[in-house]
Motif scaffolding. Structure first.
Motif, short mmCIF file in Angstrom:
data_model
loop_
_atom_site.label_atom_id
_atom_site.label_comp_id
_atom_site.label_asym_id
_atom_site.label_seq_id
_atom_site.Cartn_x
_atom_site.Cartn_y
_atom_site.Cartn_z
N MET A 1 46.26 32.97 56.84
CA MET A 1 45.51 32.70 55.62
C MET A 1 46.45 32.71 54.41
O MET A 1 47.36 33.51 54.33
CB MET A 1 44.41 33.75 55.44
CG MET A 1 43.39 33.35 54.41
SD MET A 1 42.05 34.56 54.19
CE MET A 1 41.22 34.55 55.75
N GLN A 2 46.18 31.81 53.45
CA GLN A 2 47.00 31.74 52.23
C GLN A 2 46.49 32.71 51.18
O GLN A 2 45.43 33.32 51.35
CB GLN A 2 46.94 30.31 51.67
CG GLN A 2 47.31 29.23 52.66
CD GLN A 2 48.78 29.28 53.04
OE1 GLN A 2 49.64 29.61 52.23
NE2 GLN A 2 49.06 28.98 54.30
N LYS A 3 47.23 32.82 50.09
CA LYS A 3 46.82 33.72 48.99
C LYS A 3 46.61 32.90 47.72
O LYS A 3 47.33 31.93 47.47
CB LYS A 3 47.92 34.74 48.69
CG LYS A 3 48.28 35.60 49.89
CD LYS A 3 47.46 36.87 49.91
CE LYS A 3 47.86 37.76 51.07
NZ LYS A 3 46.81 38.57 51.60
N ALA A 4 45.63 33.32 46.94
CA ALA A 4 45.40 32.68 45.64
C ALA A 4 45.17 33.77 44.60
O ALA A 4 44.56 34.80 44.88
CB ALA A 4 44.18 31.77 45.70
N VAL A 5 45.71 33.51 43.42
CA VAL A 5 45.49 34.45 42.32
C VAL A 5 44.66 33.76 41.25
O VAL A 5 45.02 32.69 40.77
CB VAL A 5 46.84 34.92 41.71
CG1 VAL A 5 46.60 35.90 40.57
CG2 VAL A 5 47.70 35.56 42.79
N ILE A 6 43.50 34.36 40.94
CA ILE A 6 42.63 33.81 39.90
C ILE A 6 42.94 34.57 38.62
O ILE A 6 42.65 35.75 38.49
CB ILE A 6 41.13 33.97 40.28
CG1 ILE A 6 40.87 33.33 41.65
CG2 ILE A 6 40.24 33.36 39.20
CD1 ILE A 6 39.45 33.52 42.18
N ARG A 7 43.56 33.85 37.66
CA ARG A 7 43.98 34.54 36.43
C ARG A 7 43.01 34.32 35.29
O ARG A 7 43.08 34.99 34.26
CB ARG A 7 45.35 34.00 35.99
CG ARG A 7 46.47 34.30 36.97
CD ARG A 7 47.78 34.50 36.21
NE ARG A 7 48.88 34.79 37.10
CZ ARG A 7 49.84 33.94 37.42
NH1 ARG A 7 49.83 32.72 36.91
NH2 ARG A 7 50.81 34.29 38.23
N GLY A 8 42.12 33.34 35.43
CA GLY A 8 41.20 32.99 34.34
C GLY A 8 40.24 34.11 34.02
O GLY A 8 40.01 35.01 34.84
N ASN A 9 39.69 34.03 32.83
CA ASN A 9 38.77 35.08 32.37
C ASN A 9 37.38 34.88 32.99
O ASN A 9 36.74 33.85 32.76
CB ASN A 9 38.68 35.02 30.83
CG ASN A 9 37.80 36.11 30.30
OD1 ASN A 9 37.45 37.06 31.02
ND2 ASN A 9 37.41 35.99 29.04
N LEU A 10 36.95 35.86 33.74
CA LEU A 10 35.63 35.76 34.38
C LEU A 10 34.66 36.80 33.81
O LEU A 10 33.57 36.98 34.34
CB LEU A 10 35.79 35.97 35.89
CG LEU A 10 36.55 34.86 36.62
CD1 LEU A 10 36.94 35.29 38.02
CD2 LEU A 10 35.71 33.60 36.68
N VAL A 11 35.10 37.44 32.74
CA VAL A 11 34.26 38.51 32.18
C VAL A 11 33.11 37.90 31.38
O VAL A 11 33.31 37.01 30.56
CB VAL A 11 35.11 39.43 31.26
CG1 VAL A 11 34.25 40.51 30.63
CG2 VAL A 11 36.25 40.05 32.06
N LEU A 12 31.91 38.39 31.65
CA LEU A 12 30.72 37.90 30.95
C LEU A 12 30.22 38.97 29.98
O LEU A 12 30.47 40.15 30.16
CB LEU A 12 29.61 37.62 31.96
CG LEU A 12 29.85 36.49 32.96
CD1 LEU A 12 28.71 36.44 33.97
CD2 LEU A 12 29.99 35.15 32.24
N ASP A 13 29.47 38.51 29.00
CA ASP A 13 28.85 39.50 28.11
C ASP A 13 27.61 40.08 28.80
O ASP A 13 27.28 39.71 29.94
CB ASP A 13 28.50 38.86 26.76
CG ASP A 13 27.52 37.72 26.90
OD1 ASP A 13 26.97 37.52 28.00
OD2 ASP A 13 27.28 37.01 25.91
N TYR A 14 26.93 40.94 28.11
CA TYR A 14 25.78 41.65 28.72
C TYR A 14 24.73 40.66 29.24
O TYR A 14 24.27 40.75 30.38
CB TYR A 14 25.17 42.61 27.70
CG TYR A 14 23.99 43.35 28.26
CD1 TYR A 14 24.17 44.44 29.12
CD2 TYR A 14 22.69 42.95 27.96
CE1 TYR A 14 23.08 45.11 29.66
CE2 TYR A 14 21.60 43.61 28.50
CZ TYR A 14 21.80 44.68 29.35
OH TYR A 14 20.73 45.33 29.89
N ALA A 15 24.36 39.69 28.37
CA ALA A 15 23.30 38.75 28.75
C ALA A 15 23.73 37.91 29.96
O ALA A 15 22.94 37.64 30.88
CB ALA A 15 22.95 37.84 27.57
N GLY A 16 24.99 37.49 29.95
CA GLY A 16 25.51 36.69 31.06
C GLY A 16 25.48 37.48 32.36
O GLY A 16 25.09 36.97 33.41
#
Ligand SMILES: Nc1ncnc2c1ncn2[C@@H]1O[C@H](COP(=O)(O)OP(=O)(O)OP(=O)(O)O)[C@@H](O)[C@H]1O
Ligand SMILES: [Mg+2]
Length: 260
Positions: A1-16
């Motif tokens: 299996m390969q490896k991937a790094v997700i660097r993007g911002n996935l943080v949501l606010d409270y409502a999200g």
């Protein structure tokens, strides 16, 4: 299996976060045999990829082993938008379905616990020749048996037939609607197209909602909508969808525009 790094911002606010919790709870109670879910929308830019990746992350936090498959073979932006770095030669779905590599080469374990990823690998001019095949169907079936959930990020159903073809291999469809943009007639057409596949629409996500507008204005929803997202601002990047439009039934596209 390969490896991937997700660097993007996935943080949501409270409502999200709350909205995603609602979506994922409802998905969990959709039935134990509902594991392979295609995410689509009527038009580009409604938030399919956003909803797909956020659903995967939320499900993974619940301890599920979840796979995100990028099946937008014409115009994927997942890698770029979420800054996903792939190890190895960067093989993906397109390479696999065209017989250039094995499943192991396209399956990436990410830096987020329980989240696995299959990228597209490369853009394809005629994705239907890869997707509308027994190989694709078999692949989705096998993956559905290996993961607790497989979320497939597809192109918009209103412009190309890919999502409907993908749906045939899935247990359910999640339709993303953009608040104040998705037209009732476009939604009706998408619903009818999905019904032809025989795969049930599990529900709709009403996306890009500004909560204060929602509380003061009327809005419509369709089906059992999963949740709402507070979205702040609009995105209008239609220029970059010309490839969809070239490959889509032009008449349908024009009709869709006129009806709005
Ligand atoms: N609920 C949301 N809150 C904030 N931003 C959002 C939300 N949903 C989508 N977006 C933003 O809107 C843009 C389009 O979203 P996304 O790429 O997920 O749409 P899409 O339907 O996958 O588009 P495409 O048809 O190109 O695949 C992106 O910049 C994304 O970050
Ligand atoms: Mg997308």
């Amino acid at each position: 299996m390969q490896k991937a790094v997700i660097r993007g911002n996935l943080v949501l606010d409270y409502a999200g976060n709350e909205a995603l919790n609602t979506i994922c709870s409802n998905l969990t109670f959709s039935g134990k045999n509902v594991r392979k879910i295609v995410v689509t929308s009527c038009e580009p830019n409604d938030g399919k990829s956003f909803v797909s990746i956020q659903t995967v992350v939320n499900m993974a936090r619940r301890g599920k082993r979840v796979l995100l498959m990028d099946a937008d073979l014409r115009l994927s932006v997942l890698n770029a938008h979420y800054d996903i770095q792939l190890s190895g030669p960067g093989f993906g779905l397109a390479h696999l379905l065209s017989g250039q590599c094995t499943v192991d080469d396209v399956l990436y374990e990410t830096n987020i616990q329980n989240v696995y990823y299959i990228p597209i690998g490369t853009d394809v001019q005629a994705p239907l020749s890869l997707i509308a095949t027994p190989d694709f169907d078999h692949l989705v079936k096998v993956l559905g048996e290996s993961f607790d959930m497989v979320i497939i990020d597809a192109p918009p159903v209103g412009l190309v037939i890919d999502a409907a073809e993908i749906a045939k291999s899935c247990d359910g469809v999640m339709l993303v609607l953009e608040y104040n943009k998705t037209h009732r007639r476009a939604l009706q057409a998408a619903k009818e197209q999905m019904e032809v596949t025989g795969t049930p629409i599990l529900g709709c996500v009403l996306n890009k909602v500004t909560m204060d507008r929602l509380s003061t204005k009327k809005y419509y929803s369709y089906g059992g909508h999963y949740g709402r997202y507070g979205k702040y601002g609009k995105y209008g990047r239609y220029g970059r969808y010309e490839r969809y439009e070239r490959s889509a039934d032009k008449k349908e596209t024009d009709a869709g525009r006129e009806s709005r």
